[in-house]
Design an enzyme around this catalytic site. Structure first.
Site, PDB file in Angstrom:
ATOM      1  N   ASN A 156      19.395 -43.487 -59.976  1.00 35.90           N
ATOM      2  CA  ASN A 156      18.919 -42.285 -59.296  1.00 35.90           C
ATOM      3  C   ASN A 156      18.316 -41.330 -60.317  1.00 35.90           C
ATOM      4  OD1 ASN A 156      21.147 -40.419 -60.263  1.00 35.90           O
ATOM      5  ND2 ASN A 156      22.371 -41.946 -59.146  1.00 35.90           N
ATOM      6  N   ASP A 165      25.992 -45.223 -54.779  1.00 39.31           N
ATOM      7  CA  ASP A 165      26.897 -45.584 -53.681  1.00 39.31           C
ATOM      8  C   ASP A 165      26.962 -47.093 -53.467  1.00 39.31           C
ATOM      9  OD1 ASP A 165      27.580 -42.930 -53.089  1.00 39.31           O
ATOM     10  OD2 ASP A 165      25.781 -42.691 -51.852  1.00 39.31           O
ATOM     11  N   ILE A 224      34.718 -42.414 -56.420  1.00 39.82           N
ATOM     12  CA  ILE A 224      35.515 -41.794 -57.490  1.00 39.82           C
ATOM     13  C   ILE A 224      36.141 -40.483 -57.024  1.00 39.82           C
ATOM     14  CG2 ILE A 224      35.458 -40.878 -59.834  1.00 39.82           C
ATOM     15  CD1 ILE A 224      33.168 -42.803 -60.432  1.00 39.82           C
ATOM     16  N   PHE A 238      30.734 -32.325 -56.415  1.00 34.49           N
ATOM     17  CA  PHE A 238      29.352 -31.908 -56.194  1.00 34.49           C
ATOM     18  C   PHE A 238      28.778 -32.687 -55.015  1.00 34.49           C
ATOM     19  CE2 PHE A 238      30.046 -30.108 -60.247  1.00 34.49           C
ATOM     20  CZ  PHE A 238      29.026 -29.207 -60.529  1.00 34.49           C
ATOM     21  N   LYS A 283      32.720 -32.951 -46.766  1.00 33.07           N
ATOM     22  CA  LYS A 283      33.099 -33.621 -48.015  1.00 33.07           C
ATOM     23  C   LYS A 283      34.293 -32.946 -48.654  1.00 33.07           C
ATOM     24  CE  LYS A 283      30.927 -35.549 -52.169  1.00 33.07           C
ATOM     25  NZ  LYS A 283      29.641 -35.689 -52.925  1.00 33.07           N
ATOM     26  N   LYS A 330      37.396 -35.478 -49.018  1.00 33.97           N
ATOM     27  CA  LYS A 330      37.718 -35.917 -50.377  1.00 33.97           C
ATOM     28  C   LYS A 330      38.890 -35.158 -50.995  1.00 33.97           C
ATOM     29  CE  LYS A 330      34.285 -38.750 -50.069  1.00 33.97           C
ATOM     30  NZ  LYS A 330      33.097 -38.806 -50.916  1.00 33.97           N
TER      31      LYS A 330
END
Length: 402
Positions: free
Chosen positions: A214, A283, A311, A327, A341, A345
């Site tokens: 990326n 991903d 992760i 992030f 998120k 997470k």
């Protein structure tokens, strides 16, 4: 007058330690010297005694003052200890707490700031065990004086030369100046705390030529590392491939793939106080990377991809006392996706930005972040330089981290 304890170990670069003693003395430092047995195969105590005009110490068992334990007293006496040259053997002993000579016993028995100047064959320096030992020492707060490139005693022209004495003196002078200035400032809550930062992209190989990645530059992760290191944190930076240079005193762990980053994070996770998961991790990765270049064929090409480790999710599920900063790089529904998120997470804060805006993010020096905290108090930082945003992010985390 600042006091330097110079520890000389058994490498050919020991001759440069004589010049270092001279340069330190000329710069106004009070210098005492310790020599290992192997160091004395290359240089003599008399040379250091003549230049430094101080006693030279060679054995743990020769107690010159019966009123004190010599290796303990020397560590307490010094304002800084410099190991130059530091051999691979000495680094290994220090990393694993072995104290079988004057140098290692003194370093194990003191909390005085420690500087290490490695010097060895390039293959010894790049060996995984040596790099692992240096990683341990960095995480323990050792300051590394990185070796330079040049002609080595073994005949190679490569990295492994001990840092030049004048550069070591300048580094120490800079250290003491910053230390003095920091005493007049409000102490940072990050001082002495362990902080793990991930940065940059990951690279997932399709074959020896092609890969999936990326556009992440790693700039915000590296800016966070520098900001936190300047505030006294013990920073471990797990970085994917970038063109950036990490701050000198940061423990840099370089990885390529998402799997490698995951393993590096897992192995360094437990003793951290704060984690900034700023890397843009792929991903998906090719399920079966090819050993040879994929040749051009007629028609279309289908590649099967597998999910890479999540992760941030792992960290959220396994954290105990750690403060977790994630992030989110989005192109739409920024706030909604960021808050989802944050909850999914189990992070303490998600920092989101719109990567669909080509004027910010990724390779740009600028970005525009919003911080979404789990207590609902969101902060829009605005469009600024990433170095400035790193300062603002650290300020916001410092104010909320308990």
């Amino acid at each position: 007058m600042k006091r330097i304890l110079l520890a000389v170990t058994g490498g050919i670069a020991a001759y440069k330690a004589i010049d270092l003693t001279s340069k330190l003395t000329q710069a106004g430092y009070d210098v005492r010297v310790m020599l290992t047995d192997h160091a004395q195969e290359f240089v003599t105590p008399l040379a250091f005694q003549a230049i430094g005009r101080n006693t030279v110490y060679t054995s743990t068992f020769i107690e010159q003052n019966p009123e004190e334990i010599q290796h303990v007293a020397l560590g307490d006496w010094a304002d800084a200890i410099v190991v130059a040259p530091a051999t691979a053997n000495t680094l290994a002993k220090l990393a694993h707490g072995i104290a079988d000579d004057m140098v290692t016993s003194t370093l194990l028995a003191t909390e005085t700031p420690k500087f290490v100047a490695p010097a060895m064959n390039v293959h010894m320096y790049e060996n995984n065990r040596t790099q692992h030992n240096m990683s341990i020492l960095r995480s323990d707060g050792y300051h590394f004086l990185e070796p330079g490139e040049g002609f080595l005693a073994c005949g190679y022209v490569a990295k492994g030369r001990m840092e030049e004495p004048l550069q070591i003196v300048e580094r120490l002078t800079h250290f003491f100046k910053n230390e003095e200035e920091s005493t007049h400032e409000q102490p940072s809550r990050f001082k002495g705390k362990h902080v793990l930062i991930t940065a940059g992209p990951t690279v997932e190989e399709l074959d020896p030529v092609r890969y999936l990645s990326n556009r992440s530059s790693g700039k915000i992760g590296y800016a966070l590392a520098e900001t936190l290191q300047q505030r006294g944190a013990l920073v471990t930076l797990v970085s994917g491939p970038t063109n950036l240079t990490a701050p000198e005193q940061v423990n840099l762990i370089q990885v390529k793939s998402a799997d490698e980053m995951f393993e590096a994070v897992k192995s360094n996770f437990e003793n951290q106080d704060i984690i900034f998961k700023a890397a843009a991790v792929s991903d998906y990765a090719p399920e079966t990377p090819l050993d040879h270049k994929l040749k051009k064929q007629d028609g279309t090409l289908s590649v099967t991809f597998k999910r890479t480790p999540d992760i941030l999710k792992y960290l959220g599920e396994h954290k105990t006392h750690q403060y977790l900063v994630g992030f989110a790089a989005e192109t739409q529904n920024i706030e909604a996706y960021a808050k989802q998120k944050l909850e999914r997470k189990k992070a303490d804060v998600i920092i989101a930005n719109n990567v669909g805006d080509l004027s910010i993010g990724f390779s740009s020096d600028d970005n525009d972040y919003t911080m979404y905290f789990k207590d609902g108090n969101d902060i829009h930082l605005g469009k600024k330089k990433k170095t400035e945003l790193a300062e603002m992010i650290v300020d916001s985390v410092e104010a909320r981290w308990h």
